[in-house]
Design an enzyme around this catalytic site. Structure first.
Site, mmCIF file in Angstrom:
data_model
loop_
_atom_site.group_PDB
_atom_site.id
_atom_site.type_symbol
_atom_site.label_atom_id
_atom_site.label_comp_id
_atom_site.label_asym_id
_atom_site.label_seq_id
_atom_site.Cartn_x
_atom_site.Cartn_y
_atom_site.Cartn_z
ATOM 1 N N PHE A 245 -25.906 -1.272 1.772
ATOM 2 C CA PHE A 245 -27.219 -1.932 1.866
ATOM 3 C C PHE A 245 -28.121 -1.273 2.902
ATOM 4 O O PHE A 245 -29.045 -1.903 3.401
ATOM 5 C CB PHE A 245 -27.068 -3.429 2.166
ATOM 6 C CG PHE A 245 -26.224 -4.170 1.172
ATOM 7 C CD1 PHE A 245 -26.577 -4.200 -0.169
ATOM 8 C CD2 PHE A 245 -25.075 -4.840 1.562
ATOM 9 C CE1 PHE A 245 -25.804 -4.882 -1.104
ATOM 10 C CE2 PHE A 245 -24.295 -5.528 0.639
ATOM 11 C CZ PHE A 245 -24.659 -5.546 -0.701
ATOM 12 N N THR A 473 -23.381 1.625 -6.694
ATOM 13 C CA THR A 473 -24.474 1.314 -7.614
ATOM 14 C C THR A 473 -24.300 1.937 -8.986
ATOM 15 O O THR A 473 -25.015 1.574 -9.913
ATOM 16 C CB THR A 473 -25.783 1.839 -7.015
ATOM 17 O OG1 THR A 473 -25.557 3.184 -6.592
ATOM 18 C CG2 THR A 473 -26.204 1.029 -5.808
ATOM 19 N N ASN A 639 -29.043 3.615 -17.671
ATOM 20 C CA ASN A 639 -27.845 2.838 -17.967
ATOM 21 C C ASN A 639 -28.138 1.377 -17.605
ATOM 22 O O ASN A 639 -27.904 0.940 -16.484
ATOM 23 C CB ASN A 639 -26.649 3.383 -17.175
ATOM 24 C CG ASN A 639 -25.324 2.835 -17.690
ATOM 25 O OD1 ASN A 639 -25.281 2.133 -18.701
ATOM 26 N ND2 ASN A 639 -24.257 3.138 -16.980
ATOM 27 N N PRO A 640 -28.675 0.627 -18.575
ATOM 28 C CA PRO A 640 -29.164 -0.732 -18.269
ATOM 29 C C PRO A 640 -28.101 -1.671 -17.695
ATOM 30 O O PRO A 640 -28.441 -2.589 -16.958
ATOM 31 C CB PRO A 640 -29.647 -1.244 -19.626
ATOM 32 C CG PRO A 640 -29.915 -0.025 -20.426
ATOM 33 C CD PRO A 640 -28.942 1.024 -19.959
ATOM 34 N N GLN A 646 -27.689 -4.422 -10.537
ATOM 35 C CA GLN A 646 -28.414 -4.213 -9.284
ATOM 36 C C GLN A 646 -29.429 -5.328 -9.060
ATOM 37 O O GLN A 646 -29.563 -5.843 -7.960
ATOM 38 C CB GLN A 646 -29.136 -2.854 -9.305
ATOM 39 C CG GLN A 646 -28.224 -1.683 -9.066
ATOM 40 C CD GLN A 646 -27.539 -1.778 -7.721
ATOM 41 O OE1 GLN A 646 -28.173 -1.855 -6.686
ATOM 42 N NE2 GLN A 646 -26.228 -1.804 -7.743
ATOM 43 N N GLU A 713 -33.249 -1.558 -4.840
ATOM 44 C CA GLU A 713 -33.853 -2.406 -3.824
ATOM 45 C C GLU A 713 -34.855 -3.420 -4.357
ATOM 46 O O GLU A 713 -35.010 -4.510 -3.799
ATOM 47 C CB GLU A 713 -34.497 -1.511 -2.754
ATOM 48 C CG GLU A 713 -33.421 -0.862 -1.907
ATOM 49 C CD GLU A 713 -33.830 0.423 -1.226
ATOM 50 O OE1 GLU A 713 -33.987 0.418 -0.014
ATOM 51 O OE2 GLU A 713 -33.974 1.448 -1.913
HETATM 52 MO MO1 MOS Z 1 -31.375 1.597 1.345
HETATM 53 S S1 MOS Z 1 -31.947 0.323 2.876
HETATM 54 O O1 MOS Z 1 -32.469 2.868 1.582
HETATM 55 O O2 MOS Z 1 -29.746 1.971 1.635
#
Ligand code: MOS
Length: 748
Positions: A245, A473, A639-640, A646, A713
């Site tokens: 994160f 991710t 890749n939905p 995410q 993000e």
């Molecule tokens: Mo993200 S806060 O750029 O890992």
């Protein structure tokens, strides 16, 4: 990570629809079966364990360190502190994505303590338990000084203007409708499940670091500078991450200590950061205090927008939470001013956390927009429509691809917004009061420099290499997709190699830009490899396609064929065998957009609309997020499936941000007081409502040939504002300081 040679037990189809398909993560089976080796799983022969001694004051000076008792404990090898370890160096100012570190003071640089939990010594022993016992037995005497961990922020310097047009103050003064409020977001901690960890091992002046890093190449550069060894003597390996994160983007002091201690003791050393230390010494999202003033006409046209904000930072480091990131371009407004300053405290140095800047910034801006809609008695979606810009008004550039209003409209339909009764507390269901809220969101769309190689082998597999890392991710998977797409090699025959500084230069896993960045590099490398292969297929002493030109051939399902011919062609491995070569290798590059031509011609951002439903039970003061709809405009989805994950994960995190998360400091000792996963609450599965995610899927071809942006993000942006808007709708209470507390709502 190898998905090749049939090692993928989920059995991706031999000829999958790769792009835009719904592939499970190729590394998923390794993770769920426990075969994925994370940093703290690494065990090397003769390895010792290091546990830091953490300061128990938040400000002051170390008077003495007595490690005699600690050294006598069983299994203890050494206790190091400023007096008995080779000093570490500071880094030079960063260049691009090299040399970046948020806490710039090397460990043990001086005898000053500037935050609670700062490392003041480190114990090394044969087992982790012995090292812990030794660290606990080190006696440190401090001369404590008054500290500041207070919640009230104050600028350390005059506000600096970040963006300005027209005269925001004057236009605000004469605006018929106004909002003038302060919004506060608390200190938040990343809390990945995987603790930060380093295993350092030296051999003949070379150090290998197994790391929890979202940016291995930067880590290598920083460690080379701080340890004072040549850059080629530092190797950093991160094969798997249990997320980060942003907390694992830049190196923290424990990594430097682990490497330094391993150098001293002459044995590999493992240092795993404790959960408690994760609240002190590896960064956090800092507290922000944001003053928003909006002025509008009675028709809802913005005439003035002013955003002045502070974020907390440490005594020594100028970490800035860029809350004004999205403010200048989000809405059309002739008079705008964004300005900021820092507020210092005795806290560990903050760092980037998922959607840094924009996430707290959009909480404030979208809350203010909702308050303005209420002041205007206007639907909040209508207010956004009336202020939709036709260009980025901060730099007068066209948007590369902006579909914010369509996000709003699609979201409204999916959520059922037309059924909303805007009166506070008017909507009921099953004895509960229902609240509905909406917010817009945005996140930058960027690409950074990247390089990759792709090797087509005699076994008919492809090996793709780049020194990026998969933070969890889906980077392994998306690289396999890009190679499969470009070579026609089945996805389960693509071996993706990441997470090692020996690989070709790859991007940091941050900013939601890995996918956008690696697409050109990996696609080019794959095409280069195909070109090399087709050259071998058509020339040389014994080519598989004598007399043919490379452009007459194509790769389909792992075979080379003449275009337009029905024959099954020749297997890739046979083409290579005929040419008597091991493999066909290609190289590719991407160039960054940051400061590059695209960013001078276009305003590059992703957008979205967040719709929240809350239920409120006044008798028991029970508040829940009961439903969420997120519509995201982030380019084309390669890749939905993981992309949806995410957004879902970010929405769950946003529920935590809105209702639960806050790192609190004990005012007496200056310590983060809820520094564990029982007292610092994050939302869990039990808090997660049904989440409906839609991607508009408009390719953004300015960014790369596949039109992909990134989704890591943006799902967190706007989410908390949509939830507090829904809370207002249900209860009539506008919460401007997160998280929403029961106490805020009692009596509502
Ligand atoms: Mo993200 S806060 O750029 O890992």
């Amino acid at each position: 990570m190898s998905a090749a040679r049939g090692s993928n037990p989920v059995g991706a189809p031999e000829t999958p629809k790769v792009l835009g398909g719904k592939l499970p993560r190729i590394d998923g089976p390794l993770k769920v079966t426990g075969r994925a080796v994370y940093t703290s799983d690494i065990a090397l022969p003769g390895m010792l364990f290091a546990i830091p001694v953490r300061s128990t004051i938040a400000r002051g000076r170390i008077v003495s360190i007595d490690a005699n008792a600690a050294r006598k404990l069983p299994g203890v090898k050494a206790v190091y502190h400023r007096g008995n370890i080779k000093a570490f160096f500071r880094t030079a100012p960063p260049k691009g994505f090299s040399g970046l570190i948020d806490e710039k003071r090397p460990p043990f640089e001086d005898d000053e303590v500037r935050y609670y939990g700062q490392y003041v010594a480190v114990a090394v022993a044969q087992t982790m338990e012995q090292a812990k016992a030794a660290a606990d037995a080190v006696r440190v005497q401090y001369a404590a000084a008054a500290h500041n961990v207070g919640k009230q922020l104050g600028a350390d310097k005059p506000m600096k203007v970040e963006s300005e047009r027209g005269d925001a103050d004057k236009a605000f003064a004469s605006a018929p409708v106004k909002v003038d409020q302060v919004y506060i977001t608390p200190t938040e901690v990343h809390n990945p499940i995987e603790l930060h960890a380093t295993v350092a091992s030296w051999e003949k002046g070379h150090v290998t670091l197994y790391e929890t890093s979202q940016a291995i190449l930067n880590h290598q550069d920083v460690l080379h500078q701080m340890l004072g060894v040549p850059v080629e003597n530092v190797r950093v390996i991160t094969h798997f991450l249990g997320s980060g994160f942003g907390g694992k983007l830049w190196p923290w002091t424990h990594s430097i200590l682990a490497a330094g201690v391993a150098r001293e003791v002459g044995a590999p050393v493992k240092l795993v950061v404790s959960r408690q230390s994760m609240f002190e010494a590896v960064g956090h999202r800092p507290r922000t205090q944001q003053h928003f003033r909006l002025g509008a006409t009675p028709e809802g046209k913005l005439v003035s927008l002013s955003h002045e904000y502070l974020n907390q930072t440490s005594e020594l480091d100028d970490y800035k939470e860029d809350c004004g990131e999205a403010t200048p371009f989000m809405y059309s407004v002739p008079n705008l001013r964004v300005a900021s300053a820092l507020s210092r405290g005795n806290i560990g140095t903050p760092t980037a956390m998922r959607g840094p800047g924009a996430v707290p910034g959009l909480f404030a801006m979208e809350s203010a927009m909702d308050e303005l809609a209420i002041a205007l008695k206007m639907d909040p979606i209508e207010l956004r429509k009336r202020n939709e810009p036709t260009q980025d008004e901060s730099n007068k550039l066209p948007f590369s691809s902006r579909h914010l209003l369509e996000c709003m409209q699609v979201g409204a339909e999916k959520f059922g917004w037309a059924q909303r009764d805007p009166a506070v507390g008017a909507m009921k269901r099953d004895g509960l009061t229902i609240g509905w809220g909406v917010a817009a969101c945005s996140w930058g769309a960027m690409r950074s420099d990247a390089q990759a190689s792709v090797e087509i082998t005699r076994e008919g597999t492809a090996i793709v290499k780049t020194a990026t890392q998969d933070v969890g991710t889906g980077t392994y998977t998306v690289l396999a997709i890009i190679v499969a797409e470009a070579t026609g090699i089945a996805i389960d025959r693509v071996d993706v190699q990441l997470g090692d500084t020996r690989l070709p230069m790859g991007p940091i896993s941050g900013g939601s830009w890995v996918t956008a960045s690696v697409i050109p590099a990996v696609s080019n490398a794959a095409r280069d490899a195909v070109k090399a292969l087709l050259g071998m297929a058509t020339s040389g002493p014994n080519p598989a396609f004598k007399g043919a030109k490379p452009e007459d051939l194509q790769l389909v399902d792992g075979r080379v064929k003449r275009k337009g011919e029905a024959s099954s062609g020749v297997a890739l491995g046979d083409v290579l065998a005929r040419a008597n070569v091991r493999s066909a290798i290609g190289h590719g590059k991407s160039a960054t957009t940051m400061g590059g031509a695209e960013s001078r011609k276009y305003s590059l951002h992703s957008y979205g609309a967040q719709f929240a439903e809350v239920t409120w039970h006044p008798q028991t003061a029970r508040l829940r997020v009961s439903r969420f709809t997120s519509v995201i405009d982030a380019g084309r989805m390669l890749n939905p499936k993981p992309a949806r994950n995410q957004i879902e994960g970010a929405v769950v995190m946003g529920i935590g941000m809105a209702l639960l998360e806050e790192s609190r400091y004990d005012q007496r000792y200056g310590a983060p007081i809820n520094s564990n996963l029982a007292d610092y609450m994050v939302s869990t599965n039990a808090d997660a409502p049904p989440i409906d995610v839609t991607f508009l899927d408009y390719p953004d071809l300015v960014l790369n040939e596949m039109g992909a942006r990134g989704v890591g993000e943006i799902g967190l942006a706007g989410t908390a504002a949509a939830i507090t808007a829904a809370v207002y709708h249900a209860t009539g209470v506008r919460v401007r300081e997160l998280p929403v507390r029961i106490e805020d709502l009692l009596g509502a």
